[in-house]
Design a protein around this motif. Structure first.
Motif, short mmCIF file in Angstrom:
data_model
loop_
_atom_site.label_atom_id
_atom_site.label_comp_id
_atom_site.label_asym_id
_atom_site.label_seq_id
_atom_site.Cartn_x
_atom_site.Cartn_y
_atom_site.Cartn_z
N ARG A 121 39.87 36.76 30.30
CA ARG A 121 40.49 36.70 32.20
C ARG A 121 38.71 36.11 32.40
NH1 ARG A 121 44.15 38.00 29.08
NH2 ARG A 121 46.27 37.80 30.10
N GLU A 122 37.63 37.40 32.23
CA GLU A 122 36.49 36.41 32.71
C GLU A 122 35.46 35.10 32.60
OE1 GLU A 122 33.00 38.98 30.53
OE2 GLU A 122 33.96 40.88 31.20
N LEU A 123 36.62 34.29 31.26
CA LEU A 123 36.47 32.98 31.43
C LEU A 123 36.74 32.24 32.16
CD1 LEU A 123 34.79 30.79 30.40
CD2 LEU A 123 37.25 30.36 28.37
N ALA A 124 37.91 32.36 32.45
CA ALA A 124 38.75 32.79 34.03
C ALA A 124 38.88 32.51 35.46
CB ALA A 124 39.95 32.50 33.49
N ASP A 125 38.24 33.57 35.96
CA ASP A 125 37.28 33.97 36.37
C ASP A 125 36.02 33.63 36.96
OD1 ASP A 125 39.48 36.15 37.13
OD2 ASP A 125 37.66 37.85 36.57
N SER A 126 35.10 33.10 36.20
CA SER A 126 34.34 32.44 36.31
C SER A 126 34.34 31.49 36.42
CB SER A 126 32.76 32.32 34.36
OG SER A 126 32.54 33.56 34.34
N PHE A 127 35.63 30.12 36.12
CA PHE A 127 35.92 29.07 35.88
C PHE A 127 36.33 29.10 37.55
CE2 PHE A 127 38.62 25.53 35.68
CZ PHE A 127 38.06 24.03 35.01
N ASP A 128 37.13 29.77 38.02
CA ASP A 128 37.65 29.68 39.52
C ASP A 128 36.66 29.89 40.80
OD1 ASP A 128 40.04 28.77 38.24
OD2 ASP A 128 40.77 31.75 38.75
#
Length: 364
Positions: A121-128
């Motif tokens: 989730r942290e990776l996805a939020d950073s990517f968003d």
């Protein structure tokens, strides 16, 4: 990049799960052998209480069942590992899909993983967040390119018109045409130089040293004093030594642009501009520029740092600049890891606050 095909992470995880189960069963069987079976006599014995199986009898009875259990756990580990790995890697699949869409040019797609916070989730939020920032920057660059093309086309079109007029009308005053051409050409040169300064600031291609903002304020006031007197604008400076780390030429350009903007966009009948320098308690060199003038709505102030924005209307006066003043200021401040705040003043006008990293010598 071309890579040879290999096992997927899902297959590797499934094999790892199955392998761990088989190893665990093997260790369990080893513990049974070491601590139980080796103490049983090899041969069966007949006692008063009845028949007592020997070690060989136990092995013959236990080995087939153990083999079936190991096979079952191997299959169960493969199937269960495949399912668990698929569930664990599902967010990574969505991230990979979004990455490919971004690489293809679609920056509007977002992953938006739900659920509690974890590494995926942290990776996805950073990517968003990265996609949102890239999309905003690309949109800003597209607007900038369109505006720059329009601004550069205008003086060229005027020049072409003046040349056509001079060619078709030989009786026209040549000196007036040449003066107008010179004025248009000067404006085009100023616009090109402003674009170069903006590009240099964005690229951060400059050296850094200690620069006293109070001295830059004095130099900017001295340079723009004739323009201020012409527009009946009073310039005043106060404060203390505020040494920042950065490029002297770029920080001078920043200060001059702020003062020029405050003079040009002041009241129609004159007004005042006040500059103040200080090192605040947070250890930042701060420059504040306040000017009188018409009331500015917050929605307009938020757009003033965009290229080719000139207040409430597109001013075409010779001394109104090329519409890149505050855009250059914002770019220079950002390149110096600083912060620019613009806010409307009570009673009209604008307040601009620049915070820059202070030089080590003036830090508390």
């Amino acid at each position: 990049m071309d890579r040879r095909a290999g096992l997927s992470v899902r297959v590797k995880l499934a094999l790892s799960y199955a392998g761990f189960l088989v190893v665990a069963v093997g260790l369990l069987l080893g513990v049974v052998w070491v601590f139980l079976l080796r103490y049983v006599p090899a041969e069966a014995a007949q006692t008063i209480g009845g028949f007592v199986p020997g070690r060989d009898d136990l092995v013959r009875a236990f080995a087939p069942a153990a083999a079936w259990v190991v096979c079952f756990l191997l299959l169960f580990g493969l199937l269960g590992g495949w399912i668990l790995a698929g569930r664990m890697l599902a967010p990574l699949t969505r991230i990979t899909r979004a990455t490919r869409q971004a690489a293809a040019g679609s920056l509007s797609h977002r992953i938006e993983l739900d659920g509690p916070r974890d590494e995926f989730r942290e990776l996805a939020d950073s990517f968003d967040a990265m996609l949102a920032r890239l999309e905003a920057q690309v949109a800003e660059q597209q607007r900038f390119a369109a505006n720059a093309s329009h601004e550069l086309r205008t003086p060229l079109a005027i020049t072409q018109t003046l040349i056509e007029v001079a060619r078709t009308d030989p009786d026209r005053d040549t000196a007036a045409v040449l003066d107008r051409l010179r004025s248009v050409n000067t404006r085009a040169i100023e616009l090109t130089e402003a674009l170069l300064v903006l590009s240099r600031a964005d690229a951060r291609s400059f050296g850094r040293e200690s620069v006293d903002l109070s001295l830059l304020v004095e130099e900017s006031i001295e340079t723009l004093l004739p323009l201020a007197e012409e527009r009946r604008v009073e310039l005043a400076a106060s404060g203390e030594v505020a040494a920042a780390i950065g490029s002297p030429s770029l920080l001078l350009q920043m200060t001059t642009n702020l003062v020029h903007n405050a003079i040009v966009h002041n009241g129609p009948g004159g007004g005042s501009v006040h500059l103040h320098t200080v090192v605040d308690t947070a250890g930042a060199a701060r420059l504040t520029v306040e000017n009188t003038g018409p009331a500015l709505p917050p929605s307009l102030v938020a757009t003033l740092t965009e290229p080719f924005q000139r207040g409430t209307e597109r001013i075409r006066a010779d001394d109104a600049g090329v519409g890149l003043g505050l855009a250059i200021v914002s770019s220079i401040v950002r390149a110096h890891d600083g912060e620019l705040q613009l806010a409307p003043r009570e009673g009209g006008g604008l307040r601009a606050i620049v915070r820059l990293p202070a030089a080590p010598a003036v830090r508390a």
